[in-house]
Scaffold this motif. Structure first.
Motif, PDB file in Angstrom:
ATOM      1  N   ALA A 155      27.068  -2.488 -17.417  1.00 15.86           N
ATOM      2  CA  ALA A 155      28.744  -2.233 -17.855  1.00 15.86           C
ATOM      3  C   ALA A 155      29.182  -2.957 -18.951  1.00 15.86           C
ATOM      4  O   ALA A 155      28.502  -4.339 -19.067  1.00 15.86           O
TER       5      ALA A 155
ATOM      6  N   LEU B 258      32.672  -4.227 -21.107  1.00 17.06           N
ATOM      7  CA  LEU B 258      34.302  -4.383 -21.377  1.00 17.06           C
ATOM      8  C   LEU B 258      34.516  -4.517 -22.785  1.00 17.06           C
ATOM      9  O   LEU B 258      34.338  -5.078 -23.490  1.00 17.06           O
TER      10      LEU B 258
ATOM     11  N   VAL C  41      35.955   0.042 -19.348  1.00 20.36           N
ATOM     12  CA  VAL C  41      34.374  -0.321 -19.031  1.00 20.36           C
ATOM     13  C   VAL C  41      33.685   0.847 -19.263  1.00 20.36           C
ATOM     14  O   VAL C  41      34.001   2.015 -18.772  1.00 20.36           O
TER      15      VAL C  41
ATOM     16  N   VAL D  51      38.319  -6.064 -12.236  1.00 19.05           N
ATOM     17  CA  VAL D  51      37.743  -4.754 -12.292  1.00 19.05           C
ATOM     18  C   VAL D  51      37.363  -4.512 -11.154  1.00 19.05           C
ATOM     19  O   VAL D  51      36.298  -4.735 -10.514  1.00 19.05           O
TER      20      VAL D  51
END
Length: 742
Positions: free
Chosen positions: A89, A91, A98, A230
């Protein structure tokens, strides 16, 4: 989640919702085979249905071999790992987006092939006003208070966009479904049509590319400024339940839409996650960090791994600080504890670390050793408080205070929310109940155990500022008393075992916390504290790393205590029902037992007692007695005894009660009222008459909706009004004294 009753919310509930409580000065098998033996022997080609959208209350305990049977500790992993996620992932901090690449493997535990799988896309709850979440918010908050009331503006919505889904290199089709009959505009549940069915006991591998847009913090997850919490951010497979598991009678998909008051439910598994963020951001996440972060071109990649959990969340925030500690205890690994906080809430960092370590010790000692290596607590910034009070495995969010002053409400609030959110690591994390269908098993039982910890550590609510302390005014309230005040005991709208969305209002949902805690308090009162603790430990040992139902909890309480009568009574009345309790003292009647005029028979002959002569006899005997007892209080005795009758009434469900009657000479007698009569009369023949009667004299039955009618006196007692008058006078005198010194 602490939002309904934890910290400030519960304090307000105590102030505005309390009814009828006098102010007292101020909860062995081998490792599971690939296909669970809980499944039926004959496979079926019929479509696999969804778990019911309504009528979700479970009254039948699960099969002994549900979820592979009770974990013994000898298995190679703590849980039966049904699923695994490997996620990369990245950001985009400016956009709060994301980008994710997810490789998921999932084991088909059933006896039949699976042609379609269902995933949660939780962030789509924040995509538009037509989602199930927003639709229910409009209705439920119109009839009660709740958190999560922020209005999203342009550029603040959140969503998950599926870019590509592949099974062994073959692109799959998907469509949005509505298992609970929600609006067509809801996109929180998606169906993937598989290129190849997953055989019974087989494993599915999917590669999913997705883009998640975080919403401005509205509830639980999102961004504010340079802060990004998140949570519920990646496509997550639903739970395939088998017959004998949580009330299921056939193989079914438990994959509910994201409801306004609901939280989450998922299989245990392994999470292996790489997170890439700007290098000047502080990062914390579920699980253990693997090795040192790797930085390149202004970006830093962190690697976290955690097994035997059922979710993964993380935080990335610019300019945040960390405070570290550790804890060790019998049966647990060394636990690294970290607090991540914004500079404006540095005053909350040390108290959060301290209360988290204290909670580690208490829960490990009273339920079972903490099994993980980390705990991370995150304090959200100002204006992002709706991200606070949220839990994930080994990771939770707290609340921020500029200053936490010992012995005041700020300390209680800080400690309570930290203990509560850590406690979810047991009641939501390790005992992985279904928070959609049975929120009381997490929120309610966790709140009860939190209050036990506060009671055992002698931490009460003290609503006192330095000025109030200087004035000598320090009102206090116990945690259990406060829960009772917000429990809507007089007219409960929904059973505690009800799901999270079929509720009259958000206020009714809030009683999942307060009313469950109050019911467990009173069950403990009947069983005894030690017996209740034993039963709760059995529940934990039996259901750790599995998924219990309310019926399983009831069975553990019965088996652990041996007290089926009290357990079933509490469950029938409050967990599965909407009974209320309101016992009261209705009257006290007294009369002297005097000789009676009229005819009686003696030796077969009538004997007549003359009334006039008797009156003279009674008067003389009374006069003689008073001369012999010149200092006797009125009603405390006489030549003849007193017959007193106390009448009690029951306006609600049956509850064992202690009735204490007090006589004019100051003595008292206790009697037990423990039957199902709607009313009862208790008679006393004593030298003195009854002057007062009180049900529950120790004020321990917290489920009683109105404690003010529990007592009755033949004469008014002005002591309380005199005390309050004296207190007010003292405050005024202190105030005027200050004025003189100015």
């Amino acid at each position: 989640m602490a939002g309904m009753t934890g910290s400030r919310g519960l304090w307000l509930a105590a102030l505005v919702c309390g009814l009828g409580w006098p102010v007292l000065g101020w909860a062995q098998s081998a490792p599971a085979p690939a296909a669970s033996t809980a499944a039926p022997a004959v496979a079926s080609s019929a479509p696999i249905p969804f778990a019911p959208a309504h009528q979700t209350i479970i009254t039948t305990p699960s099969a002994p071999n549900a979820w592979g049977g009770q974990r013994t500790g000898s298995e190679p992993t703590l849980s039966d790992r049904v699923v695994s996620y490997t996620i990369d992932a990245s950001l985009d901090a400016a956009k709060h987006q994301v980008t994710g690449k997810e490789h998921m493997t999932w084991r088909n535990r059933s006896d039949r092939p699976v042609s379609h799988v269902y995933f949660h896309l939780y962030l789509n709850a924040f995509a538009n006003d037509g989602s199930t979440w927003f639709t229910e918010r409009r209705v439920l908050t119109a009839h009660g208070r709740s958190r999560g009331n922020a209005r999203l503006k342009k550029g603040q919505w959140g969503w998950v966009h599926l870019q590509q889904v592949e099974q062994d290199g073959t692109a799959l089709k998907w469509s949005f479904v509505h298992p609970d009959g929600g609006p067509a505009t809801d996109e929180t549940v998606v169906r993937f049509d598989l290129a190849q069915p997953v055989p019974a006991g087989g494993t599915l591998a999917l590669d999913i590319n997705f883009l998640s847009q975080l919403p401005r913090v509205v509830e639980r997850t999102g961004w504010w400024g340079d802060f990004n919490l998140v949570g519920q951010w990646f496509p997550k497979i639903g739970v395939l339940e088998l017959p004998g598991e949580r009330g299921a009678t056939q193989v079914r998909w438990n994959v509910h839409e994201f409801h306004f008051n609901s939280e989450f439910y998922a299989d245990f598994g392994l999470y292996d996650v790489h997170l890439t963020v700007p290098s000047d951001y502080t990062v914390g996440a579920v699980g253990q960090e693997q090795g040192a972060p790797v930085s390149k071109d202004g970006q830093t990649t962190y690697h976290f791994v955690q097994g035997d959990v059922h979710d993964f969340a993380w935080v990335a925030a610019k300019g945040y600080k960390t405070l570290d500690g550790s804890w060790t205890g019998p049966g647990s690994p060394k636990v690294d504890v970290r607090v991540i906080y914004p500079p404006e809430y540095v005053g909350s960092a040390a108290p959060t670390l301290k209360s988290t370590i204290a909670a580690l010790g208490y829960f490990s000692k009273t339920l079972g050793p903490y099994p993980y290596h980390t705990v991370t607590a995150v304090i959200p910034p100002y204006n992002a408080q709706e991200a606070g009070g949220m839990e994930y495995p080994t990771f939770f969010t707290s609340e921020g205070y500029k200053k936490v002053e010992p012995g005041t409400l700020s300390q209680y609030e800080s400690d309570f929310v930290n203990i509560h959110e850590f406690g979810h690591g047991y009641f939501y994390g390790i005992i992985a109940s279904d928070e959609f269908e049975e929120p009381m098993l997490d929120e309610g039982l966790n709140e009860y155990w939190d209050d036990r910890m506060l009671r055992d550590t002698h931490e009460d609510i003290t609503a006192a500022s330095p000025l109030m302390k200087w004035l000598g005014i320090t009102p206090t309230l116990t945690a259990f008393q406060m829960e009772r005040l917000g429990a809507t005991l007089r007219q409960p709208a929904d059973p505690l075992a009800q799901n999270s969305w079929d509720r009259l209002s958000s206020t009714s949902y809030g009683t999942v916390y307060t009313r469950t805690t109050t019911a467990m308090h009173d069950l403990e009162l009947r069983m005894g504290k030690a017996t209740m603790a034993k039963a709760m430990r059995l529940y934990y040992q039996r259901w750790r790393f599995r998924h219990p139902s309310v019926a399983d909890f009831r069975q553990a309480m019965i088996d652990g205590s041996g007290d089926a009568k009290d357990v079933n009574e509490i469950f029938d009345q409050f967990v599965y029902g909407t009974k209320h309790i309101d016992d009261r003292v209705a009257s006290i009647d007294t009369r002297q037992v005097l000789p009676q005029a009229g005819v009686t028979w003696k030796d077969g002959k009538p004997v007549e007692a003359d009334g006039t002569a008797l009156d003279k006899q009674i008067a003389k005997q009374e006069s003689d007695w008073k001369k012999a007892h010149p200092k006797a209080k009125p009603g405390s005795g006489g030549a003849y005894p007193w017959h007193s009758t106390v009448t009690v009434l029951r306006d609600g469900a049956q509850v064992p009660e202690l009735l204490r009657v007090t006589f004019a000479d100051g003595s008292h007698e206790d009697v037990h009222w423990n039957d199902d009569r709607r009313w009862a009369r208790f008679d006393f023949v004593k030298p003195g008459k009854v002057v007062s009667a009180e049900l529950d004299p120790q004020q321990q039955v917290y489920l009683d909706a109105n404690k003010l009618n529990d007592s009755y006196a033949t004469k008014p007692n002005s002591a309380a009004s005199r005390r309050w008058s004296a207190d007010v006078a003292a405050v005024l005198q202190a105030f005027y004294s200050m004025l003189v010194t100015l």
